[in-house]
Design a protein around this motif. Sequence first.
Motif, PDB file in Angstrom:
ATOM      1  N   ASN A 121       0.848  -1.194   0.000  1.00 18.08           N
ATOM      2  CA  ASN A 121       0.000   0.000   0.000  1.00 18.08           C
ATOM      3  C   ASN A 121       0.881   1.240   0.000  1.00 18.08           C
ATOM      4  OD1 ASN A 121      -2.584  -1.370   0.155  1.00 18.08           O
ATOM      5  ND2 ASN A 121      -1.992  -1.956   2.231  1.00 18.08           N
ATOM      6  N   LEU A 122       1.223   1.681  -1.222  1.00 14.97           N
ATOM      7  CA  LEU A 122       2.120   2.831  -1.340  1.00 14.97           C
ATOM      8  C   LEU A 122       1.504   4.051  -0.668  1.00 14.97           C
ATOM      9  CD1 LEU A 122       3.341   2.359  -5.038  1.00 14.97           C
ATOM     10  CD2 LEU A 122       4.675   1.970  -2.940  1.00 14.97           C
ATOM     11  N   TRP A 123       2.297   4.690   0.174  1.00 17.07           N
ATOM     12  CA  TRP A 123       1.966   5.932   0.890  1.00 17.07           C
ATOM     13  C   TRP A 123       0.918   5.766   1.988  1.00 17.07           C
ATOM     14  CZ3 TRP A 123       2.195   6.421  -4.680  1.00 17.07           C
ATOM     15  CH2 TRP A 123       3.476   6.792  -5.106  1.00 17.07           C
ATOM     16  N   MET A 124       0.425   4.564   2.182  1.00 12.42           N
ATOM     17  CA  MET A 124      -0.524   4.349   3.287  1.00 12.42           C
ATOM     18  C   MET A 124       0.281   4.321   4.573  1.00 12.42           C
ATOM     19  SD  MET A 124      -3.479   1.504   3.498  1.00 12.42           S
ATOM     20  CE  MET A 124      -4.309   0.984   4.990  1.00 12.42           C
ATOM     21  N   ASN A 125      -0.091   5.198   5.501  1.00 13.39           N
ATOM     22  CA  ASN A 125       0.704   5.453   6.696  1.00 13.39           C
ATOM     23  C   ASN A 125       0.076   4.744   7.899  1.00 13.39           C
ATOM     24  OD1 ASN A 125       2.376   6.542   8.666  1.00 13.39           O
ATOM     25  ND2 ASN A 125       1.346   8.541   8.651  1.00 13.39           N
ATOM     26  N   ILE A 126       0.600   3.575   8.186  1.00  9.48           N
ATOM     27  CA  ILE A 126       0.076   2.739   9.277  1.00  9.48           C
ATOM     28  C   ILE A 126       1.190   2.509  10.301  1.00  9.48           C
ATOM     29  CG2 ILE A 126      -0.926   0.497   9.880  1.00  9.48           C
ATOM     30  CD1 ILE A 126      -2.882   1.976   8.239  1.00  9.48           C
ATOM     31  N   PRO A 127       1.368   3.433  11.254  1.00 12.68           N
ATOM     32  CA  PRO A 127       2.351   3.165  12.319  1.00 12.68           C
ATOM     33  C   PRO A 127       1.916   1.964  13.155  1.00 12.68           C
ATOM     34  CG  PRO A 127       1.715   5.495  12.270  1.00 12.68           C
ATOM     35  CD  PRO A 127       0.755   4.753  11.385  1.00 12.68           C
ATOM     36  N   VAL A 128       2.893   1.149  13.535  1.00 16.39           N
ATOM     37  CA  VAL A 128       2.651  -0.001  14.404  1.00 16.39           C
ATOM     38  C   VAL A 128       3.418   0.240  15.706  1.00 16.39           C
ATOM     39  CG1 VAL A 128       2.912  -2.493  14.703  1.00 16.39           C
ATOM     40  CG2 VAL A 128       2.376  -1.552  12.431  1.00 16.39           C
ATOM     41  N   ALA A 129       2.686   0.281  16.811  1.00 14.67           N
ATOM     42  CA  ALA A 129       3.307   0.522  18.123  1.00 14.67           C
ATOM     43  C   ALA A 129       3.933  -0.774  18.637  1.00 14.67           C
ATOM     44  CB  ALA A 129       2.250   1.033  19.099  1.00 14.67           C
ATOM     45  N   PRO A 130       4.893  -0.656  19.579  1.00 16.77           N
ATOM     46  CA  PRO A 130       5.508  -1.875  20.129  1.00 16.77           C
ATOM     47  C   PRO A 130       4.500  -2.861  20.724  1.00 16.77           C
ATOM     48  CG  PRO A 130       6.826   0.035  20.700  1.00 16.77           C
ATOM     49  CD  PRO A 130       5.565   0.564  20.053  1.00 16.77           C
ATOM     50  N   ASP A 131       3.345  -2.357  21.201  1.00 20.61           N
ATOM     51  CA  ASP A 131       2.339  -3.286  21.741  1.00 20.61           C
ATOM     52  C   ASP A 131       1.453  -3.868  20.648  1.00 20.61           C
ATOM     53  OD1 ASP A 131       0.622  -1.254  21.019  1.00 20.61           O
ATOM     54  OD2 ASP A 131      -0.261  -0.978  23.000  1.00 20.61           O
ATOM     55  N   GLY A 132       1.761  -3.561  19.391  1.00 24.01           N
ATOM     56  CA  GLY A 132       1.031  -4.141  18.267  1.00 24.01           C
ATOM     57  C   GLY A 132      -0.079  -3.283  17.714  1.00 24.01           C
ATOM     58  N   ARG A 133      -0.490  -2.250  18.468  1.00 25.39           N
ATOM     59  CA  ARG A 133      -1.612  -1.429  18.007  1.00 25.39           C
ATOM     60  C   ARG A 133      -1.237  -0.663  16.743  1.00 25.39           C
ATOM     61  NH1 ARG A 133      -6.591  -2.828  19.824  1.00 25.39           N
ATOM     62  NH2 ARG A 133      -6.020  -4.161  21.560  1.00 25.39           N
ATOM     63  N   ILE A 134      -2.146  -0.626  15.802  1.00 23.99           N
ATOM     64  CA  ILE A 134      -1.908   0.142  14.586  1.00 23.99           C
ATOM     65  C   ILE A 134      -2.719   1.427  14.617  1.00 23.99           C
ATOM     66  CG2 ILE A 134      -1.454  -1.946  13.239  1.00 23.99           C
ATOM     67  CD1 ILE A 134      -4.198  -1.451  11.916  1.00 23.99           C
ATOM     68  N   THR A 135      -2.221   2.428  13.897  1.00 23.80           N
ATOM     69  CA  THR A 135      -2.900   3.714  13.765  1.00 23.80           C
ATOM     70  C   THR A 135      -3.159   3.956  12.288  1.00 23.80           C
ATOM     71  OG1 THR A 135      -1.521   4.489  15.597  1.00 23.80           O
ATOM     72  CG2 THR A 135      -2.765   6.161  14.396  1.00 23.80           C
ATOM     73  N   TRP A 136      -4.336   4.478  11.994  1.00 18.39           N
ATOM     74  CA  TRP A 136      -4.660   4.822  10.614  1.00 18.39           C
ATOM     75  C   TRP A 136      -4.222   6.273  10.377  1.00 18.39           C
ATOM     76  CZ3 TRP A 136      -6.836   0.904   7.605  1.00 18.39           C
ATOM     77  CH2 TRP A 136      -7.258  -0.229   8.302  1.00 18.39           C
ATOM     78  N   GLY A 137      -3.022   6.453   9.845  1.00 22.18           N
ATOM     79  CA  GLY A 137      -2.491   7.793   9.650  1.00 22.18           C
ATOM     80  C   GLY A 137      -2.815   8.352   8.275  1.00 22.18           C
TER      81      GLY A 137
END
Lengths: 200, 200
Positions: B136-152
């Motif tokens: 997914n080019l340019w899709m910004n999905i940070p993944v936290a150390p606890d596994g939680r993802i953010t829809w950026g």
Amino acid sequence: MTNVLQVIPARQGRAVRLQAGQAIRIVNTHGTQVVDTWCFNAADMGEFMSMEHLHATLGSIFPVRGEPLFTNRRRPILILEEDTSPGRHDTVIAACDVHRYALLGCRDYHDNCTDNLHAALRQIGLRSDECPSPLNLWMNIPVAPDGRITWGEPLSKPGDAVVLRAVMDCVVAMSACPQDMIPINGADCRPVEAHYEVLT
Amino acid sequence: MTNVLQVIPARQGRAVRLQAGQAIRIVNTHGTQVVDTWCFNAADMGEFMSMEHLHATLGSIFPVRGEPLFTNRRRPILILEEDTSPGRHDTVIAACDVHRYALLGCRDYHDNCTDNLHAALRQIGLRSDECPSPLNLWMNIPVAPDGRITWGEPLSKPGDAVVLRAVMDCVVAMSACPQDMIPINGADCRPVEAHYEVLT
């Protein structure tokens, strides 16, 4: 009816049918063993538990106790009902396969989770065109904020278990990962057996 | 021969054949648009770029500039040769589909990347049984150390581009993601067109 503890022999796979409402308890007998796990809709092998859909629906790359696991049609297929381990189960790494072992330097055939999945399904008269990305129970793959992954050793202890309850009639397949070239199944690189029982 | 900039219309997909050694430049024209991207071996549609295999082979959930992208047989199929953006491209989230939009509350048909992949392939006479997990080019999905993802929101700016060079004869498919119910394509939830050109 008494539940019967069944073995998943070291380096091998097993598959079992569950009716909706039944559950399977998967036991990390020695505490060090990764168990690659798949789940298919019993009525349609083209619908299966999908890690990339799970990530979106759950909002996490780690499964969450009490929460469902989702299919490629974004429907709950299993619920992670119990988990006595620290809950570190990998969802981002493909099942090992002959190509993986060849890249690691193995020149001969090496047991692998992909072939174990297909063999386990054939053993109960089923087949899948795909090897979906598995839920790798107890496989410890930390992901850093910069995206780098680490190949860790399982954080589980002997006898740790998960209970997966079927939301629909389904088929659960498991492979006691035969990886013995990197220490993903413990520091001594020694794949061992695991166990399971169907809770009726 | 002059390279020709082609449009990927907003909410639609396109597919193009590349010979080994050729490259495709994909342009985030407005800077806010996610482009789901797939790649298939032209000689065997059963071999395709696979995110779960990439994670293992690359050791990262983010693609790395200068490094290959791998297939489900763990072979390099493309090289991420250039990337003018900050390099945040998602590899853990499934392509959107009708089920995704239904869960978000959409009652009618909604354009989606899964159907766009199949339509784009059909347009050039091909088909795939699968919708592999996309890059997914340019899709910004940070993944936290606890596994939680953010829809950026995308970190890219207008005109940012990636160059993907073919290691084997292959087919690249792209979908300008039609997601307009969450701000994954920028804060205003407005999917727009992107562009590509084949570099000969």
